[in-house]
Design an enzyme around this catalytic site. Structure first.
Site, PDB file in Angstrom:
ATOM      1  NE  ARG A 213       7.848  40.365  39.817  1.00 59.17           N
ATOM      2  CZ  ARG A 213       8.309  41.132  39.084  1.00 59.17           C
ATOM      3  NH1 ARG A 213       8.031  42.035  37.945  1.00 59.17           N
ATOM      4  NH2 ARG A 213      10.161  40.900  39.736  1.00 59.17           N
ATOM      5  CD  GLU A 215       1.780  40.982  37.145  1.00 58.05           C
ATOM      6  OE1 GLU A 215       1.420  42.307  36.670  1.00 58.05           O
ATOM      7  OE2 GLU A 215       3.319  41.241  37.188  1.00 58.05           O
ATOM      8  NE  ARG A 221       3.062  40.811  28.666  1.00 59.11           N
ATOM      9  CZ  ARG A 221       1.368  42.211  28.785  1.00 59.11           C
ATOM     10  NH1 ARG A 221       0.806  41.497  27.581  1.00 59.11           N
ATOM     11  NH2 ARG A 221       1.589  43.172  29.373  1.00 59.11           N
ATOM     12  CG  HIS A 222       1.092  39.345  32.997  1.00 60.93           C
ATOM     13  ND1 HIS A 222       0.836  40.514  32.252  1.00 60.93           N
ATOM     14  CD2 HIS A 222       2.493  40.565  34.035  1.00 60.93           C
ATOM     15  CE1 HIS A 222       1.801  41.211  32.205  1.00 60.93           C
ATOM     16  NE2 HIS A 222       2.884  41.359  32.980  1.00 60.93           N
ATOM     17  CD  GLU A 352       9.994  43.043  30.814  1.00 60.19           C
ATOM     18  OE1 GLU A 352       8.583  43.712  30.583  1.00 60.19           O
ATOM     19  OE2 GLU A 352       9.804  42.840  31.776  1.00 60.19           O
ATOM     20  CB  SER A 355      13.980  44.007  33.219  1.00 54.51           C
ATOM     21  OG  SER A 355      12.770  44.158  32.073  1.00 54.51           O
ATOM     22  NE  ARG A 403       5.867  37.590  30.838  1.00 50.48           N
ATOM     23  CZ  ARG A 403       5.740  38.781  30.824  1.00 50.48           C
ATOM     24  NH1 ARG A 403       7.091  39.326  30.456  1.00 50.48           N
ATOM     25  NH2 ARG A 403       5.272  39.268  32.242  1.00 50.48           N
TER      26      ARG A 403
HETATM   27  P1  ATP Z   1       5.945  43.315  32.398  1.00 52.16           P
HETATM   28  O1  ATP Z   1       6.523  44.696  32.010  1.00 52.16           O
HETATM   29  O2  ATP Z   1       5.585  41.833  31.973  1.00 52.16           O
HETATM   30  O3  ATP Z   1       4.656  42.738  33.304  1.00 52.16           O
HETATM   31  P2  ATP Z   1       7.925  43.264  34.431  1.00 52.16           P
HETATM   32  O4  ATP Z   1       9.064  44.115  33.555  1.00 52.16           O
HETATM   33  O5  ATP Z   1       7.166  43.792  35.253  1.00 52.16           O
HETATM   34  O6  ATP Z   1       7.468  42.616  33.082  1.00 52.16           O
HETATM   35  P3  ATP Z   1      10.457  42.555  35.737  1.00 52.16           P
HETATM   36  O7  ATP Z   1      10.235  43.031  36.594  1.00 52.16           O
HETATM   37  O8  ATP Z   1      10.716  43.151  34.821  1.00 52.16           O
HETATM   38  O9  ATP Z   1       8.786  42.200  34.611  1.00 52.16           O
HETATM   39  O10 ATP Z   1      11.155  40.911  35.742  1.00 52.16           O
HETATM   40  C1  ATP Z   1      11.872  40.387  35.060  1.00 52.16           C
HETATM   41  C2  ATP Z   1      11.356  39.235  33.811  1.00 52.16           C
HETATM   42  O11 ATP Z   1      10.202  38.844  35.301  1.00 52.16           O
HETATM   43  C3  ATP Z   1      10.788  39.501  33.006  1.00 52.16           C
HETATM   44  O12 ATP Z   1      10.968  39.698  31.423  1.00 52.16           O
HETATM   45  C4  ATP Z   1       9.812  38.547  32.866  1.00 52.16           C
HETATM   46  O13 ATP Z   1      10.074  37.830  32.568  1.00 52.16           O
HETATM   47  C5  ATP Z   1       9.612  37.926  34.302  1.00 52.16           C
HETATM   48  N1  ATP Z   1       8.699  38.190  34.476  1.00 52.16           N
HETATM   49  C6  ATP Z   1       8.322  38.941  35.407  1.00 52.16           C
HETATM   50  N2  ATP Z   1       6.593  39.504  35.944  1.00 52.16           N
HETATM   51  C7  ATP Z   1       6.491  38.290  35.655  1.00 52.16           C
HETATM   52  C8  ATP Z   1       5.056  37.377  35.876  1.00 52.16           C
HETATM   53  N3  ATP Z   1       3.680  38.308  36.356  1.00 52.16           N
HETATM   54  N4  ATP Z   1       4.634  36.614  34.925  1.00 52.16           N
HETATM   55  C9  ATP Z   1       5.539  35.959  34.222  1.00 52.16           C
HETATM   56  N5  ATP Z   1       6.968  36.318  34.181  1.00 52.16           N
HETATM   57  C10 ATP Z   1       7.063  37.516  34.890  1.00 52.16           C
HETATM   58 MG    MG Z   2      10.665  44.108  32.890  1.00 54.64          MG
END
Ligand code: ATP
Ligand code: MG
Length: 429
Positions: A213, A215, A221-222, A352, A355, A403
């Site tokens: 991702r 980000e 946390r990312h 989080e 999901s 996480r």
């Molecule tokens: P956030 O809102 O915290 O950015 P997200 O809702 O975009 O997360 P999801 O697409 O729901 O993330 O991904 C499912 C799970 O994967 C998340 O709940 C999280 O535990 C993990 N995750 C997602 N993106 C990341 C990231 N950039 N770094 C670490 N863990 C991640």
């Molecule tokens: Mg999510």
């Protein structure tokens, strides 16, 4: 290696071996030189032992030349000793020096916390020699073993899906483009669509693999590359998926309580986790936040500030369910009131960790949702086509491994839950 064949691990050496000759390999964590006697601490993969060298030992001058972190092999006699750590010491009879360290690290491996993350990451391999970090990563491995064992017991099969893909699954913003022969492609943000397809043949599947991702912000946390535990199962809905996830979390915690006792002690961690985890609807929490005076309207995602507020209200793991359809991905199934969806997030205080949702299994409905999210159904042709062959109802979740580890090991920074973090600034080491 001649010596290696006789090698014993330090954890196997106890006072019961008093008088025995043993061969040990490892690196030096500290040297205390008192002139006529020196104490050298030798560390291997899971323990530490004292080597005591007196002036009358023929190896004394050679031990004098050693430096911390050097890689050595030692043959010696085990001796009970009240003053030595673990009540034993080694009196060396043979020393093999494999590699003398040339540098002194800018931090001590005995430090519990070192505030400068970049300094540590620059020489991560040495940072990982610290007991706290080694404990975190042993617990990480414990969690991985627990997850595989739990899913295996529940008749899931482990799969691997492509990481080079042609279109986005979680919205367009956070993709890493790559060159794929003469075309543009992307690193996969999630195995979502593939794992859904695999329920058609295998019913219950999981994958533990990187997600990528882009980000753009530097948060604690990312990561740009994270490990996702993706689980998908046919003939269940989101309430079953929540129970499955809950059981998975509890199983993992019980597993490390049983197999990672030493690491939990080093990190000073105790657990008190029971199920069921509390469940709140999205709407309920919006109302609560508003009572708190928070700035948020129904339909918006929780901002970082609002997540902090939620974290203060909660204690441990809890679910947020029934999210507005429009802020969840296109494959999540709307409820009969189409504004709301069969979705959940598993949270731990403000963080989080997962999901999940019931997924749409009807082609027309998923096309509708793609369009309303501004996605072109044509670019998902490879996926939509399988819906014509009887897609079963299914549900699942993605759990972020780092996480989850943060919640177990009480880490403030996700970078300590992965060996070599990738973020907006870091592409090395
Ligand atoms: P956030 O809102 O915290 O950015 P997200 O809702 O975009 O997360 P999801 O697409 O729901 O993330 O991904 C499912 C799970 O994967 C998340 O709940 C999280 O535990 C993990 N995750 C997602 N993106 C990341 C990231 N950039 N770094 C670490 N863990 C991640
Ligand atoms: Mg999510």
């Amino acid at each position: 290696m001649r010596l290696f064949k006789e090698r014993r691990y330090i954890s196997m050496i106890s006072s019961e071996r008093d008088g025995e000759e043993v061969t040990l390999m490892g690196w030096i964590s500290s040297i205390r030189d008192h002139g006529n006697i020196m104490f050298v601490m030798l560390v291997d993969r899971d323990d530490e032992i004292q080597i005591t060298v007196k002036r009358d030992n023929p190896l004394f001058t050679r031990f004098k030349e050693l430096k911390e972190h050097s890689s050595i092999g030692v043959k010696g006699i085990v001796k009970s000793s009240k003053n030595a750590p673990r009540g034993i010491e080694i009196i060396p009879t043979l020393l093999e020096v494999f590699s003398i360290s040339k540098m002194i690290p800018p931090f001590s491996i005995y430090s519990k916390s070192i505030p400068n993350m970049d300094l540590r990451l620059d020489i991560r391999a040495i940072d990982l020699r610290r007991n706290t970090l080694r404990s975190i990563f042993k617990i990480r491995y414990g969690i991985l073993k627990a997850i595989r064992e739990f899913l295996d017991k529940n008749n899931f099969i482990e799969v691997n899906t492509p990481k080079m893909i042609s279109s986005a699954t979680e919205g367009g913003a956070a993709l890493f483009p790559i060159f794929y022969f003469n075309r543009e492609a992307f690193l996969a943000q999630s195995p979502q669509l593939y794992k859904e397809q695999l329920t058609m043949a295998f019913d219950s599947v999981f994958e533990i693999a990187p997600i990528f991702r882009a980000e753009p912000s530097r948060t604690n946390r990312h990561l740009a590359e994270a490990i996702s535990v993706d689980v998908e199962k046919a003939f269940i809905d989101y309430t079953d998926a929540m129970e499955l996830l809950e059981d998975l979390i509890i199983y993992s915690i019980e597993y490390i309580k049983k197999y990672n006792i030493k690491e939990l002690e080093i990190l000073n961690i105790k657990f008190d986790v029971t199920k069921p985890f509390p469940r709140y609807t999205y709407t309920e929490l919006i109302d609560r936040l508003k009572e708190y005076g928070a700035k948020i309207e129904w339909g918006e995602d929780f901002s970082t500030e609002n997540l902090k507020l939620l974290g203060e209200m909660m204690n441990g793991y809890y679910f947020i369910t029934d999210w507005p359809t429009k802020i969840k991905p296109f494959y999540a199934k709307p409820k009969s009131d189409a504004k709301i969806s069969e979705t959940f997030d598993l949270m731990h205080n403000e963080l989080e960790i997962s999901s999940g949702s019931s997924r749409i299994n009807v082609k027309e409905e998923i096309i509708e949702r793609m369009k309303s999210q501004g996605l072109n159904p044509n670019s998902f042709d490879y996926h939509l086509r399988v819906f014509d062959y009887g897609m079963p109802p299914h549900a699942g979740f993605g759990l972020g491994l780092e996480r989850f580890l943060m919640t177990i090991c009480k880490l403030d920074n996700i970078r300590d839950a992965t060996f070599y973090p990738r973020d907006i600034e870091r592409l090395t080491p």
